[in-house]
Design an enzyme around this catalytic site. Sequence first.
Site, PDB file in Angstrom:
ATOM      1  N   GLY A  24     -10.210 -26.147  25.584  1.00 61.40           N
ATOM      2  CA  GLY A  24      -8.951 -26.868  25.721  1.00 61.40           C
ATOM      3  C   GLY A  24      -8.139 -26.376  26.908  1.00 61.40           C
ATOM      4  O   GLY A  24      -7.493 -27.164  27.607  1.00 61.40           O
ATOM      5  N   SER A  25      -8.188 -25.070  27.167  1.00 67.38           N
ATOM      6  CA  SER A  25      -7.416 -24.519  28.295  1.00 67.38           C
ATOM      7  C   SER A  25      -7.886 -25.131  29.613  1.00 67.38           C
ATOM      8  O   SER A  25      -7.071 -25.455  30.484  1.00 67.38           O
ATOM      9  CB  SER A  25      -7.591 -23.001  28.375  1.00 67.38           C
ATOM     10  OG  SER A  25      -7.135 -22.399  27.200  1.00 67.38           O
ATOM     11  N   SER A  62     -10.238 -29.574  21.774  1.00 69.14           N
ATOM     12  CA  SER A  62     -11.109 -28.398  21.815  1.00 69.14           C
ATOM     13  C   SER A  62     -11.874 -28.323  20.495  1.00 69.14           C
ATOM     14  O   SER A  62     -11.270 -28.386  19.422  1.00 69.14           O
ATOM     15  CB  SER A  62     -10.249 -27.154  22.016  1.00 69.14           C
ATOM     16  OG  SER A  62     -11.054 -26.011  22.066  1.00 69.14           O
ATOM     17  N   ALA A  63     -13.211 -28.214  20.583  1.00 69.69           N
ATOM     18  CA  ALA A  63     -14.054 -28.419  19.400  1.00 69.69           C
ATOM     19  C   ALA A  63     -13.796 -27.430  18.265  1.00 69.69           C
ATOM     20  O   ALA A  63     -13.866 -27.790  17.092  1.00 69.69           O
ATOM     21  CB  ALA A  63     -15.525 -28.360  19.808  1.00 69.69           C
ATOM     22  N   HIS A  64     -13.486 -26.164  18.610  1.00 73.75           N
ATOM     23  CA  HIS A  64     -13.390 -25.190  17.517  1.00 73.75           C
ATOM     24  C   HIS A  64     -12.186 -25.426  16.611  1.00 73.75           C
ATOM     25  O   HIS A  64     -12.096 -24.859  15.531  1.00 73.75           O
ATOM     26  CB  HIS A  64     -13.423 -23.742  18.041  1.00 73.75           C
ATOM     27  CG  HIS A  64     -12.219 -23.318  18.805  1.00 73.75           C
ATOM     28  ND1 HIS A  64     -12.061 -23.571  20.142  1.00 73.75           N
ATOM     29  CD2 HIS A  64     -11.121 -22.647  18.418  1.00 73.75           C
ATOM     30  CE1 HIS A  64     -10.907 -23.063  20.534  1.00 73.75           C
ATOM     31  NE2 HIS A  64     -10.322 -22.497  19.520  1.00 73.75           N
ATOM     32  N   CYS A  76       1.574  -9.551  23.960  1.00 73.54           N
ATOM     33  CA  CYS A  76       1.613  -8.128  24.271  1.00 73.54           C
ATOM     34  C   CYS A  76       1.508  -7.934  25.781  1.00 73.54           C
ATOM     35  O   CYS A  76       0.591  -8.429  26.402  1.00 73.54           O
ATOM     36  CB  CYS A  76       0.442  -7.448  23.590  1.00 73.54           C
ATOM     37  SG  CYS A  76       0.755  -5.734  23.310  1.00 73.54           S
TER      38      CYS A  76
HETATM   39  N1  PLP Z   1      -3.554 -26.083  23.488  1.00 73.19           N
HETATM   40  C1  PLP Z   1      -3.162 -25.706  22.269  1.00 73.19           C
HETATM   41  C2  PLP Z   1      -2.016 -26.415  21.622  1.00 73.19           C
HETATM   42  C3  PLP Z   1      -3.825 -24.670  21.604  1.00 73.19           C
HETATM   43  O1  PLP Z   1      -3.424 -24.307  20.390  1.00 73.19           O
HETATM   44  C4  PLP Z   1      -4.907 -24.031  22.247  1.00 73.19           C
HETATM   45  C5  PLP Z   1      -5.614 -22.933  21.608  1.00 73.19           C
HETATM   46  O2  PLP Z   1      -5.258 -22.410  20.593  1.00 73.19           O
HETATM   47  C6  PLP Z   1      -5.277 -24.481  23.516  1.00 73.19           C
HETATM   48  C7  PLP Z   1      -4.576 -25.486  24.109  1.00 73.19           C
HETATM   49  C8  PLP Z   1      -6.418 -23.833  24.250  1.00 73.19           C
HETATM   50  O3  PLP Z   1      -7.632 -24.212  23.693  1.00 73.19           O
HETATM   51  P1  PLP Z   1      -8.919 -23.306  23.956  1.00 73.19           P
HETATM   52  O4  PLP Z   1      -8.787 -22.125  23.066  1.00 73.19           O
HETATM   53  O5  PLP Z   1     -10.074 -24.184  23.584  1.00 73.19           O
HETATM   54  O6  PLP Z   1      -8.924 -22.942  25.377  1.00 73.19           O
END
Ligand code: PLP
Length: 360
Positions: free
Chosen positions: A49-50, A176-178, A302
Amino acid sequence: MMPYLTTSYGNADSRYALGRSAASAVLSARDEVRSVIGAGGNVYFTSCGSEANSWALKGVCAANFGKKNTIVLSAIEHPSLLRAAEDMAVFGFETVLVNPDSSGIVRPQFIQKAIEGRQVAFVGVMRANNETGVIQPAEEIHKVCRDAGVFYFCDCVQAAGAMPFPADLAEGISISAHKFYGPKGVGALWLKKGARIQRLVSGGQQESGLRGGTSNVAGIVGMGCALKAACRDMPANNQKIAAVRNAFVKKVLGGVSGAFLVGDDKNRLPSNANIAFPSCRGEQIMIKLDMRGVAVSTGSACSSGASKPSKVLLAMGLEESVAASCVRFSFGAENTEEEALFAAEEVISAAREVAAEGRI
Ligand code: PLP
């Protein structure tokens, strides 16, 4: 996923039979994801997702370079968008951050105000927040952006699997799949047809030439299956998860004096409970719970050994000490009410212990 990790281990770009079978599996997964998010767009697979978020922001801004110079983000976006916006400052992009109200909701009129009089290349407001679970008025925000002719991006990483994708939600969407029980290390960027974006990885013709590199076939296949299953099971799962979460919250709030739920209590994902324990530090509770086999998070980051309270909670107007007292509890489809009540008892005893020991 197993065949694509074992017997069908072909490269989806090769012309021989094993490669063609991998390519056809990627194609089916792409159709699967597209049919869930929206037939009016294209799906590009990413590593998470990032990556989808950062690419969307930087790629759309780059496509507008020289024409538009402002990025509007809610202050509660994931760091993959906030940091990406910071990176664009060297190219002359200015970022306007919009705070939510005290319930954690980013109001469409706040976005409208931020857009007015500016040359906005990109607006980003997520579908549901990862720390508070609060659901955002994405459809209304999209309307504001559409009326102003501005690209609207909606990070659906937390919401996918828990909320449907309404038609015409945004010009860009990430998943994001997980987050919906798929494999880790695979995500997707959905872009409305006609949206302009700069290439992310130069190289081969993968992902329509916009993100070169050998495809993660097994991961992509896993994501397609997981999204389909998550949509199929959504109503039943949401009902079950919310009931488990509610039983937990009721017990914790009844057992720890002064504890309260953070964020809007109606517009929130069924899986989330963010609770403030004003006479404690959230981190101390987290450590005690970890020792008791209960895994929770705090929103604190942190840096150089000292933890700072969550920026999301501060943006909602919580005082620093209250923000630092918050703990985020997440529930999944396999959690039972028995587990939730056990966890609640552990939370109550951990919070009482921390309060008795005094804050550090
Ligand atoms: N966007 C949101 C709202 C998230 O909660 C997260 C991860 O927790 C991400 C993006 C990033 O996803 P990834 O961990 O697959 O990079």
